[in-house]
Design a protein around this motif. Structure first.
Motif, PDB file in Angstrom:
ATOM      1  N   ALA A  16      -0.099  -1.353 -10.782  1.00  0.00           N
ATOM      2  CA  ALA A  16       0.839  -0.553 -11.416  1.00  0.00           C
ATOM      3  C   ALA A  16       0.864   1.044 -12.022  1.00  0.00           C
ATOM      4  N   ALA A  17      -0.738   0.196 -12.748  1.00  0.00           N
ATOM      5  CA  ALA A  17      -1.629   1.207 -13.103  1.00  0.00           C
ATOM      6  C   ALA A  17      -3.079   2.710 -12.241  1.00  0.00           C
ATOM      7  N   GLY A  18      -2.384   2.305 -10.887  1.00  0.00           N
ATOM      8  CA  GLY A  18      -3.223   2.902  -9.929  1.00  0.00           C
ATOM      9  C   GLY A  18      -4.997   2.114  -9.902  1.00  0.00           C
ATOM     10  N   LEU A  19      -4.894   1.485 -10.330  1.00  0.00           N
ATOM     11  CA  LEU A  19      -7.152   0.792 -10.692  1.00  0.00           C
ATOM     12  C   LEU A  19      -6.335  -0.284  -9.009  1.00  0.00           C
ATOM     13  N   PRO A  20      -7.270  -0.127  -8.086  1.00  0.00           N
ATOM     14  CA  PRO A  20      -7.501  -0.847  -7.166  1.00  0.00           C
ATOM     15  C   PRO A  20      -8.408  -1.687  -7.544  1.00  0.00           C
ATOM     16  N   VAL A  21      -7.737  -3.012  -8.366  1.00  0.00           N
ATOM     17  CA  VAL A  21      -8.332  -4.073  -8.455  1.00  0.00           C
ATOM     18  C   VAL A  21      -6.849  -4.950  -8.590  1.00  0.00           C
ATOM     19  N   PHE A  22      -6.472  -5.303  -7.447  1.00  0.00           N
ATOM     20  CA  PHE A  22      -5.088  -6.452  -7.417  1.00  0.00           C
ATOM     21  C   PHE A  22      -5.348  -7.227  -5.844  1.00  0.00           C
ATOM     22  N   GLY A  23      -5.000  -7.559  -6.060  1.00  0.00           N
ATOM     23  CA  GLY A  23      -4.373  -8.987  -4.269  1.00  0.00           C
ATOM     24  C   GLY A  23      -3.791  -9.886  -3.753  1.00  0.00           C
ATOM     25  N   THR A  24      -3.520 -10.022  -2.854  1.00  0.00           N
ATOM     26  CA  THR A  24      -2.448 -11.196  -2.251  1.00  0.00           C
ATOM     27  C   THR A  24      -3.179 -12.039  -2.319  1.00  0.00           C
ATOM     28  N   ILE A  47      -7.344 -15.059   0.733  1.00  0.00           N
ATOM     29  CA  ILE A  47      -7.003 -14.223  -0.867  1.00  0.00           C
ATOM     30  C   ILE A  47      -6.923 -12.991  -0.244  1.00  0.00           C
ATOM     31  N   HIS A  48      -6.549 -11.697  -0.430  1.00  0.00           N
ATOM     32  CA  HIS A  48      -5.982 -11.064   0.645  1.00  0.00           C
ATOM     33  C   HIS A  48      -6.672  -9.638  -0.189  1.00  0.00           C
ATOM     34  N   ASP A  49      -7.365  -8.184   0.533  1.00  0.00           N
ATOM     35  CA  ASP A  49      -7.811  -7.169  -0.324  1.00  0.00           C
ATOM     36  C   ASP A  49      -6.711  -5.565   0.231  1.00  0.00           C
ATOM     37  N   PRO A  50      -5.149  -5.526   0.107  1.00  0.00           N
ATOM     38  CA  PRO A  50      -5.001  -4.700   0.509  1.00  0.00           C
ATOM     39  C   PRO A  50      -5.047  -3.396   0.658  1.00  0.00           C
ATOM     40  N   VAL A  51      -6.370  -2.882  -0.492  1.00  0.00           N
ATOM     41  CA  VAL A  51      -7.332  -1.332  -0.505  1.00  0.00           C
ATOM     42  C   VAL A  51      -7.690  -1.855   0.473  1.00  0.00           C
ATOM     43  N   LEU A  52      -8.994  -2.021   0.702  1.00  0.00           N
ATOM     44  CA  LEU A  52      -9.978  -2.384   1.626  1.00  0.00           C
ATOM     45  C   LEU A  52      -9.838  -3.420   3.278  1.00  0.00           C
ATOM     46  N   GLY A  53      -8.380  -4.168   3.296  1.00  0.00           N
ATOM     47  CA  GLY A  53      -7.760  -4.686   4.969  1.00  0.00           C
ATOM     48  C   GLY A  53      -8.454  -6.198   4.569  1.00  0.00           C
ATOM     49  N   ASP A  54      -9.815  -6.094   3.314  1.00  0.00           N
ATOM     50  CA  ASP A  54     -10.281  -7.370   3.513  1.00  0.00           C
ATOM     51  C   ASP A  54     -10.045  -8.586   3.158  1.00  0.00           C
ATOM     52  N   THR A  55     -10.379  -9.878   3.973  1.00  0.00           N
ATOM     53  CA  THR A  55      -9.755 -10.908   3.198  1.00  0.00           C
ATOM     54  C   THR A  55     -10.494 -12.410   3.576  1.00  0.00           C
ATOM     55  N   VAL A  56     -10.471 -12.894   1.965  1.00  0.00           N
ATOM     56  CA  VAL A  56     -11.096 -14.084   1.718  1.00  0.00           C
ATOM     57  C   VAL A  56     -10.273 -14.900   2.807  1.00  0.00           C
ATOM     58  N   MET A  95       1.016  -1.737  -0.244  1.00  0.00           N
ATOM     59  CA  MET A  95       0.250  -0.021  -0.070  1.00  0.00           C
ATOM     60  C   MET A  95       1.012   0.861  -0.138  1.00  0.00           C
ATOM     61  N   PRO A  96       1.834   1.464   1.035  1.00  0.00           N
ATOM     62  CA  PRO A  96       3.189   2.986   0.195  1.00  0.00           C
ATOM     63  C   PRO A  96       2.886   2.646  -0.810  1.00  0.00           C
ATOM     64  N   ARG A  97       3.823   1.826  -1.799  1.00  0.00           N
ATOM     65  CA  ARG A  97       3.264   2.087  -2.999  1.00  0.00           C
ATOM     66  C   ARG A  97       2.559   2.223  -4.262  1.00  0.00           C
TER      67      ARG A  97
END
Length: 275
Positions: A104-112, A127-136, A24-26
């Protein structure tokens, strides 16, 4: 080898910490030197990918020193690790930033994504959403759960089956060769609505929670699919390769479809994939 509830909590915390410290810092803060092409202009790696994978790998090695660790970025240096998943006593598979092009494009659709395999079977997936902080989180035989950043948790369930012209789905055709690419793209018009997230984390999240009826892919790298397939199956869905066989750790070819049940899977295979 078994994975305990305490281990699952540890793995979830590893992923969350890597997201907070390295990803998220990047996000929307990458310089030109922080992004590199791998195989094409749409196949990218960033400093967030590399540093998050390094952080998660270090934590896993400390707690599970004998485990096989397969990271998407480390795979570039040693491709033997993927076939080794078929027999590994215990293995962890990491996709530090799934959807790197979006990131890299700045679109908040990615996960770990983090998957756990034991002797060739996926036993847990995160499956973690770094933007929202939610986790499956999916655990073999125990279901799939969504945990919000505030700690609220709910069990996920796939969509109800229905007519194809009322379904919402997506097929990742970008990696397909012709004539499959054109045929499948044309056939997607049979569905009610289609999406292309360019992110397996979001695709499996959506199909496991019933927001999408089906998804499909031709390229089967384990970091993209192991956790998501388990999440979908534990939410009640049916996932299989294009030929109907189960998808197993270590396999990278054969295509895959996820649908609410076997009958819908057969419908998607026939009407969308066209085989």
């Amino acid at each position: 080898m078994t994975i305990s509830d305490t281990d699952i909590l540890f793995l979830g915390e590893c992923v969350r910490q890597a997201a907070q410290a390295e990803i998220m810092p990047r996000f929307r803060n990458l310089g030109a030197a922080d992004v590199s092409e791998k195989t094409s202009a749409t196949d990218l790696v960033t400093q967030a990918d590399l540093l998050a994978e390094h952080r998660i790998t270090a934590a896993l090695k400390e707690r599970f020193p004998a485990a096989l660790i397969v990271g998407e970025e480390a795979y570039e240096a040693d491709k033997s690790v993927v076939p080794a998943l078929a027999d590994a006593e215990l293995a962890f598979v990491i996709d530090p930033v799934d959807g790197t092009f979006n990131f890299a494009a700045g679109l908040p659709v990615f996960g770990t994504i983090l998957a756990v395999t034991v002797r060739g079977e996926t036993v847990a997936g995160i499956i973690h959403d770094p933007v929202l902080g939610d986790t499956v989180t999916a655990i073999k035989g125990a279901g799939t759960f969504l945990t919000r950043q505030d700690g609220q948790s709910s069990k996920l369930k796939v969509a109800e089956p229905g007519a194809l012209d009322q379904m919402v789905g997506g097929m990742s055709w970008g990696h397909m060769d012709e004539p499959d690419r054109s045929r499948i793209c044309a056939n997607m018009a049979k569905a009610r609505m289609t999406f292309a997230f360019n992110c397996s984390a979001y695709e499996y999240w959506m199909v496991a929670s019933g927001k999408l009826h089906f998804i499909g892919h031709s390229k089967l790298m384990p970091w993209d699919h192991l956790a998501g397939v388990l999440a979908h199956q534990e939410a009640g869905g049916h996932t299989a390769k294009f030929d109907g066989t189960p998808y197993r750790p270590g396999e990278t070819t054969g295509g895959i479809i996820s649908a609410p049940d076997r009958e819908t899977w057969q419908l998607i295979r026939r009407e969308i994939v066209g085989i």
